[in-house]
Design a protein around this motif. Structure first.
Motif, PDB file in Angstrom:
ATOM      1  N   VAL A  84       0.662   6.948   9.034  1.00 23.85           N
ATOM      2  CA  VAL A  84      -0.768   7.282   9.024  1.00 23.85           C
ATOM      3  C   VAL A  84      -0.960   8.791   9.159  1.00 23.85           C
ATOM      4  O   VAL A  84      -1.734   9.413   8.413  1.00 23.85           O
ATOM      5  N   MET A  85      -0.244   9.387  10.079  1.00 23.17           N
ATOM      6  CA  MET A  85      -0.399  10.822  10.342  1.00 23.17           C
ATOM      7  C   MET A  85      -0.024  11.661   9.128  1.00 23.17           C
ATOM      8  O   MET A  85      -0.756  12.569   8.724  1.00 23.17           O
ATOM      9  N   VAL A  86       1.093  11.351   8.506  1.00 22.53           N
ATOM     10  CA  VAL A  86       1.543  12.181   7.389  1.00 22.53           C
ATOM     11  C   VAL A  86       0.700  11.935   6.137  1.00 22.53           C
ATOM     12  O   VAL A  86       0.516  12.846   5.316  1.00 22.53           O
ATOM     13  N   THR A  87       0.168  10.722   5.976  1.00 25.68           N
ATOM     14  CA  THR A  87      -0.693  10.448   4.818  1.00 25.68           C
ATOM     15  C   THR A  87      -1.955  11.308   4.864  1.00 25.68           C
ATOM     16  O   THR A  87      -2.347  11.913   3.860  1.00 25.68           O
ATOM     17  N   TYR A  88      -2.582  11.371   6.031  1.00 21.78           N
ATOM     18  CA  TYR A  88      -3.774  12.212   6.152  1.00 21.78           C
ATOM     19  C   TYR A  88      -3.429  13.701   6.010  1.00 21.78           C
ATOM     20  O   TYR A  88      -4.212  14.473   5.448  1.00 21.78           O
ATOM     21  N   ALA A  89      -2.256  14.088   6.496  1.00 20.01           N
ATOM     22  CA  ALA A  89      -1.834  15.483   6.336  1.00 20.01           C
ATOM     23  C   ALA A  89      -1.656  15.816   4.856  1.00 20.01           C
ATOM     24  O   ALA A  89      -2.071  16.891   4.390  1.00 20.01           O
ATOM     25  N   LEU A  90      -1.050  14.905   4.101  1.00 22.14           N
ATOM     26  CA  LEU A  90      -0.825  15.127   2.674  1.00 22.14           C
ATOM     27  C   LEU A  90      -2.146  15.230   1.913  1.00 22.14           C
ATOM     28  O   LEU A  90      -2.352  16.175   1.136  1.00 22.14           O
ATOM     29  N   PHE A  91      -3.046  14.280   2.125  1.00 28.30           N
ATOM     30  CA  PHE A  91      -4.312  14.303   1.392  1.00 28.30           C
ATOM     31  C   PHE A  91      -5.209  15.455   1.840  1.00 28.30           C
ATOM     32  O   PHE A  91      -5.954  16.017   1.036  1.00 28.30           O
ATOM     33  N   GLY A  92      -5.134  15.800   3.114  1.00 26.63           N
ATOM     34  CA  GLY A  92      -5.891  16.956   3.580  1.00 26.63           C
ATOM     35  C   GLY A  92      -5.410  18.236   2.928  1.00 26.63           C
ATOM     36  O   GLY A  92      -6.224  19.097   2.534  1.00 26.63           O
ATOM     37  N   ASP A  93      -4.102  18.377   2.781  1.00 24.92           N
ATOM     38  CA  ASP A  93      -3.558  19.558   2.108  1.00 24.92           C
ATOM     39  C   ASP A  93      -3.948  19.584   0.633  1.00 24.92           C
ATOM     40  O   ASP A  93      -4.293  20.648   0.099  1.00 24.92           O
ATOM     41  N   LEU A  94      -3.922  18.432  -0.021  1.00 25.30           N
ATOM     42  CA  LEU A  94      -4.332  18.365  -1.422  1.00 25.30           C
ATOM     43  C   LEU A  94      -5.795  18.770  -1.587  1.00 25.30           C
ATOM     44  O   LEU A  94      -6.157  19.503  -2.510  1.00 25.30           O
ATOM     45  N   ALA A  95      -6.651  18.309  -0.667  1.00 26.49           N
ATOM     46  CA  ALA A  95      -8.059  18.659  -0.735  1.00 26.49           C
ATOM     47  C   ALA A  95      -8.286  20.152  -0.536  1.00 26.49           C
ATOM     48  O   ALA A  95      -9.262  20.724  -1.047  1.00 26.49           O
ATOM     49  N   ALA A  96      -7.352  20.800   0.188  1.00 29.20           N
ATOM     50  CA  ALA A  96      -7.461  22.237   0.445  1.00 29.20           C
ATOM     51  C   ALA A  96      -6.783  23.080  -0.623  1.00 29.20           C
ATOM     52  O   ALA A  96      -6.726  24.303  -0.504  1.00 29.20           O
ATOM     53  N   GLY A  97      -6.234  22.449  -1.645  1.00 27.08           N
ATOM     54  CA  GLY A  97      -5.599  23.197  -2.724  1.00 27.08           C
ATOM     55  C   GLY A  97      -4.157  22.838  -2.994  1.00 27.08           C
ATOM     56  O   GLY A  97      -3.574  23.266  -3.987  1.00 27.08           O
ATOM     57  N   GLY A  98      -3.525  22.068  -2.109  1.00 27.24           N
ATOM     58  CA  GLY A  98      -2.162  21.587  -2.340  1.00 27.24           C
ATOM     59  C   GLY A  98      -1.082  22.626  -2.145  1.00 27.24           C
ATOM     60  O   GLY A  98      -0.010  22.543  -2.762  1.00 27.24           O
TER      61      GLY A  98
ATOM     62  N   ALA B 295       0.834  -1.210   0.000  1.00 30.45           N
ATOM     63  CA  ALA B 295       0.000   0.000   0.000  1.00 30.45           C
ATOM     64  C   ALA B 295       0.862   1.250   0.000  1.00 30.45           C
ATOM     65  O   ALA B 295       0.599   2.205  -0.746  1.00 30.45           O
ATOM     66  N   ALA B 296       1.899   1.270   0.833  1.00 31.43           N
ATOM     67  CA  ALA B 296       2.744   2.453   0.926  1.00 31.43           C
ATOM     68  C   ALA B 296       3.454   2.739  -0.392  1.00 31.43           C
ATOM     69  O   ALA B 296       3.480   3.884  -0.869  1.00 31.43           O
ATOM     70  N   ILE B 297       4.029   1.702  -0.993  1.00 33.08           N
ATOM     71  CA  ILE B 297       4.766   1.895  -2.237  1.00 33.08           C
ATOM     72  C   ILE B 297       3.826   2.187  -3.403  1.00 33.08           C
ATOM     73  O   ILE B 297       4.021   3.144  -4.164  1.00 33.08           O
ATOM     74  N   LEU B 298       2.787   1.367  -3.544  1.00 35.73           N
ATOM     75  CA  LEU B 298       1.897   1.520  -4.693  1.00 35.73           C
ATOM     76  C   LEU B 298       1.100   2.823  -4.652  1.00 35.73           C
ATOM     77  O   LEU B 298       1.087   3.593  -5.609  1.00 35.73           O
ATOM     78  N   VAL B 299       0.435   3.080  -3.529  1.00 31.63           N
ATOM     79  CA  VAL B 299      -0.471   4.232  -3.460  1.00 31.63           C
ATOM     80  C   VAL B 299       0.301   5.541  -3.332  1.00 31.63           C
ATOM     81  O   VAL B 299       0.066   6.493  -4.083  1.00 31.63           O
ATOM     82  N   LEU B 300       1.225   5.596  -2.372  1.00 31.36           N
ATOM     83  CA  LEU B 300       1.872   6.868  -2.051  1.00 31.36           C
ATOM     84  C   LEU B 300       3.039   7.220  -2.959  1.00 31.36           C
ATOM     85  O   LEU B 300       3.394   8.399  -3.070  1.00 31.36           O
ATOM     86  N   ILE B 301       3.638   6.232  -3.602  1.00 35.57           N
ATOM     87  CA  ILE B 301       4.791   6.523  -4.453  1.00 35.57           C
ATOM     88  C   ILE B 301       4.457   6.317  -5.930  1.00 35.57           C
ATOM     89  O   ILE B 301       4.616   7.228  -6.745  1.00 35.57           O
ATOM     90  N   LEU B 302       3.965   5.147  -6.300  1.00 34.15           N
ATOM     91  CA  LEU B 302       3.794   4.845  -7.716  1.00 34.15           C
ATOM     92  C   LEU B 302       2.534   5.452  -8.325  1.00 34.15           C
ATOM     93  O   LEU B 302       2.568   5.979  -9.441  1.00 34.15           O
ATOM     94  N   MET B 303       1.414   5.389  -7.613  1.00 31.89           N
ATOM     95  CA  MET B 303       0.151   5.833  -8.195  1.00 31.89           C
ATOM     96  C   MET B 303      -0.160   7.311  -7.939  1.00 31.89           C
ATOM     97  O   MET B 303      -0.948   7.916  -8.660  1.00 31.89           O
ATOM     98  N   LEU B 304       0.446   7.883  -6.919  1.00 32.14           N
ATOM     99  CA  LEU B 304       0.055   9.234  -6.518  1.00 32.14           C
ATOM    100  C   LEU B 304       0.258  10.302  -7.604  1.00 32.14           C
ATOM    101  O   LEU B 304      -0.578  11.212  -7.726  1.00 32.14           O
ATOM    102  N   PRO B 305       1.335  10.242  -8.418  1.00 31.18           N
ATOM    103  CA  PRO B 305       1.457  11.270  -9.463  1.00 31.18           C
ATOM    104  C   PRO B 305       0.245  11.336 -10.390  1.00 31.18           C
ATOM    105  O   PRO B 305      -0.202  12.432 -10.756  1.00 31.18           O
TER     106      PRO B 305
ATOM    107  N   THR C  81       6.296  12.416   3.405  1.00 32.25           N
ATOM    108  CA  THR C  81       5.603  11.145   3.199  1.00 32.25           C
ATOM    109  C   THR C  81       6.556  10.101   2.632  1.00 32.25           C
ATOM    110  O   THR C  81       6.588   8.955   3.099  1.00 32.25           O
ATOM    111  N   GLY C  82       7.339  10.495   1.618  1.00 31.09           N
ATOM    112  CA  GLY C  82       8.305   9.568   1.046  1.00 31.09           C
ATOM    113  C   GLY C  82       9.286   9.055   2.083  1.00 31.09           C
ATOM    114  O   GLY C  82       9.593   7.852   2.136  1.00 31.09           O
ATOM    115  N   PHE C  83       9.768   9.950   2.945  1.00 37.49           N
ATOM    116  CA  PHE C  83      10.707   9.545   3.996  1.00 37.49           C
ATOM    117  C   PHE C  83      10.076   8.499   4.914  1.00 37.49           C
ATOM    118  O   PHE C  83      10.707   7.491   5.253  1.00 37.49           O
ATOM    119  N   LEU C  84       8.821   8.716   5.316  1.00 35.27           N
ATOM    120  CA  LEU C  84       8.169   7.791   6.242  1.00 35.27           C
ATOM    121  C   LEU C  84       7.710   6.506   5.565  1.00 35.27           C
ATOM    122  O   LEU C  84       7.538   5.483   6.238  1.00 35.27           O
TER     123      LEU C  84
END
Length: 440
Positions: free
Chosen positions: A328-342, A265-275, A352-355
Motif C-alpha cells: 500500500v505504501m509503495v503504491t501511493y508513493a509511485l502514483f504520487g511521484d507520477l502525478a508530480a512528473g515521474g 489487483a497487484a499483478i493486473l494493475v501494477l504490472i500488466l496494465m501500468l505501462p 513496487t515490483g519487488f513488493l
C-alpha cells in the motif's frame, strides 16, 4: 515457524533441504510455467495496437481500448471452466497429465492469434475470432496455475513449501518479464506504423513456439509423491472432488478467494496494465514505460523468492501482513511521484515490483487450506472463480476509472485489496494463536 501442507503424517514429506531432484522439478515446472504465462499476458502489452486493428477506425480510442480490455477479461471469465474440469481429473487421475495438457491448450490459440486477420480484412469476424481464442487461453491458464502450485508443493519437503511455491510463482512471473522485454524491444526498434502493420504479431508467434517447447519440457516431470501415495492407499476422493470442497471447506474457499483478490489487483494493475496507464494518464514515453515495467517484472521475480523464504521462517500470515502493508505504501508513493512528473518513476516502480512479490505468499496459504485428496479442486475453484470475478472486472474497471475518476484511482483500488489481505492475515494469526492450525 514454518508452513506445512495439512495432510496425514503418512503423506507428509520429511523435513529436509531441497535436493537435486526437487531443484530439477522446480526448474522444469517454472520454465514451462513462464512460457505459458508469457502466452497469456502478452495480450495486454499490445492492447493499444489491438484496439486499433480489431475494431472500426471510427471507434473512439477509449472505447476501442475498453473493448480490448473486455476481450482480455474474457480470458479470466473462462478460467473457472478449465480450472474445475482439469482439477477434477487432476485429483482423480494425476497431477502430471493435466499439468501437460494445460500448456498445450495455451500454445495453440497463442500461435493462432499471431496469424489472425484484422478488422480491415474480415470486418466484425476479427474481434469475434480474437475473443474465441482468448477464451481458449483462459481455459488453459485456469488449469495451469493451481496445478503448478499443487504439483510443486507436493514435491517439496516439509518446511520448504513456501520457498518452493514462491520459486514456482517467480518462474510464472518470469513470463511477464519475457513479455515486457519483448514489448519493450518491439516498441524501441519498430516505428508505430510497423508495429501496427506486423510487429504486434511477433510476440504471439513466438509465444506459440514457446508453448510447444514447454509441452516437451514437461515430459521429464514425474507424478507427485503425495498423489502417488494417495493412489497406492486407494485414498483418492470417491465422490466428486468439488462437491467435497463446497460441502466441507467453505472457510478455505473464502480465505483463498480473499487473498486472490489482492493477487489479481497487484499483478493486473501494477504490472500488466501500468505501462499503458502511465502513457495515457501521466504522459510517460513508451520506451520509459516498458523499461520500467521490465525492471519491475524482474523485481517481482526476486520479490517472490524473498517472500517465499520469509514464509518458511515467520509463517505465511506474518509474511502476508507485512507485504500487504508495504505494498500500500509503495503504491501511493509511485502514483504520487507520477502525478508530480515521474522524476523517480524507475526506482519506485522497481520497488513496487519487488513488493508485488507478496503474491508469492498466496499459494502457500491456499495449499494449506485443503487436504490432499481434494487440494487441486479446492485451490482451482477458489482461485479461478475469484480471478474470473476480480480479474475480469479489474481490467475494464481500471481502464474506465483511469479515464473518468482521476489518475490516482488505480492506486486506491490496489490499496483496498491489500487491506482485505491484511484482514485475512490477521484472521490467520488469530486462528493459529487459538488452535495452532496452519503451524508446525
Amino acid at each position: 515457524m514454518t508452513q506445512a501442507i495439512p495432510t496425514t503424517p503418512a503423506l507428509a514429506s520429511p523435513e529436509r533441504r531441497l535436493g537435486a531432484r526437487d531443484i530439477q522439478t522446480l526448474l522444469l515446472a517454472s520454465l514451462g510455467g513462464a512460457l505459458e504465462f508469457y502466452d497469456f499476458v502478452v495480450f495486454i502489452f499490445f492492447a493499444l495496437p489491438l484496439s486499433h486493428l480489431f475494431f472500426p477506425q471510427d471507434t473512439a480510442p477509449w472505447l476501442a481500448q475498453l473493448q480490448v480490455y473486455g476481450i482480455f477479461a474474457a480470458g479470466y471469465l473462462a478460467r473457472p471452466l478449465g480450472g474445475i474440469v482439469m482439477a477434477h481429473f487432476g485429483d482423480r487421475q494425476g497431477r502430471k497429465r493435466m499439468f501437460t495438457l494445460s500448456v498445450f491448450l495455451m500454445a495453440l490459440p497463442t500461435l493462432a492469434i499471431g496469424l489472425l486477420p484484422v478488422y480491415d480484412n474480415v470486418g466484425l469476424l476479427a474481434p469475434w475470432l480474437l475473443l474465441i481464442l482468448r477464451v481458449v487461453q483462459g481455459v488453459a491458464i485456469g488449469g495451469e496455475v493451481p496445478g503448478a502450485w499443487v504439483f510443486v508443493a507436493e514435491h517439496a519437503p516439509r518446511g520448504r513449501v513456501g520457498f518452493a511455491c514462491a520459486c514456482l510463482t517467480s518462474g510464472l512471473t518470469a513470463g511477464i518479464l519475457i513479455g515486457s522485454l519483448t514489448a519493450a524491444w518491439i516498441n524501441h526498434h519498430l516505428a508505430p506504423a510497423q508495429v501496427l502493420a506486423w510487429g504486434w504479431r511477433v510476440p504471439f508467434l513466438l509465444g506459440g513456439v514457446f508453448g510447444f517447447i514447454a509441452v516437451w519440457l514437461r515430459r521429464w516431470l514425474s507424478e507427485t509423491p503425495v498423489f502417488a501415495q494417495l493412489r497406492e492407499r486407494k485414498a483418492l476422493s470417491r465422490e466428486l472432488p468439488l462437491r467435497n470442497v463446497l460441502a466441507g471447506h467453505g472457510g478455505g474457499v473464502a480465505l483463498s478467494m480473499a487473498v486472490t483478490w489482492m493477487l489479481t489487483a497487484a499483478i493486473l494493475v501494477l504490472i500488466l496494465m501500468l505501462p499503458n496507464l502511465v502513457q495515457k494518464s501521466f504522459g510517460i514515453a513508451p520506451d520509459t514505460a516498458f523499461l520500467g515495467n521490465s525492471i519491475a517484472a524482474f523485481g517481482l521475480g526476486v520479490g517472490c523468492i524473498a517472500f517465499g523464504w520469509l514464509v518458511d521462517r515467520i509463517g505465511a500470515a506474518w509474511a502476508l501482513l507485512l507485504g500487504s502493508v508495504a505494498l500500500v505504501m509503495v503504491t501511493y508513493a509511485l502514483f504520487g511521484d507520477l502525478a508530480a512528473g515521474g522524476a523517480h518513476f524507475l526506482p519506485l516502480y522497481a520497488l513496487t515490483g519487488f513488493l508485488v512479490g507478496t503474491v508469492a505468499v498466496v499459494p502457500t496459504i491456499m495449499v494449506a487450506a485443503f487436504p490432499a485428496p481434494i487440494r487441486y479442486s479446492g485451490i482451482s475453484f477458489a482461485y479461478n472463480v475469484a480471478y474470473a470475478v476480480f480479474g475480469a472486472s479489474t481490467a475494464t474497471l481500471i481502464g474506465y476509472l483511469a479515464e473518468r475518476a482521476g489518475r490516482m484511482a488505480p492506486a486506491h483500488y490496489v490499496a483496498i485489496t491489500a487491506v482485505v489481505s491484511v484482514v485475512a492475515s490477521l484472521w490467520l494469526l488469530a486462528k493459529r494463536k487459538g488452535a495452532g492450525e496452519l503451524a508446525d
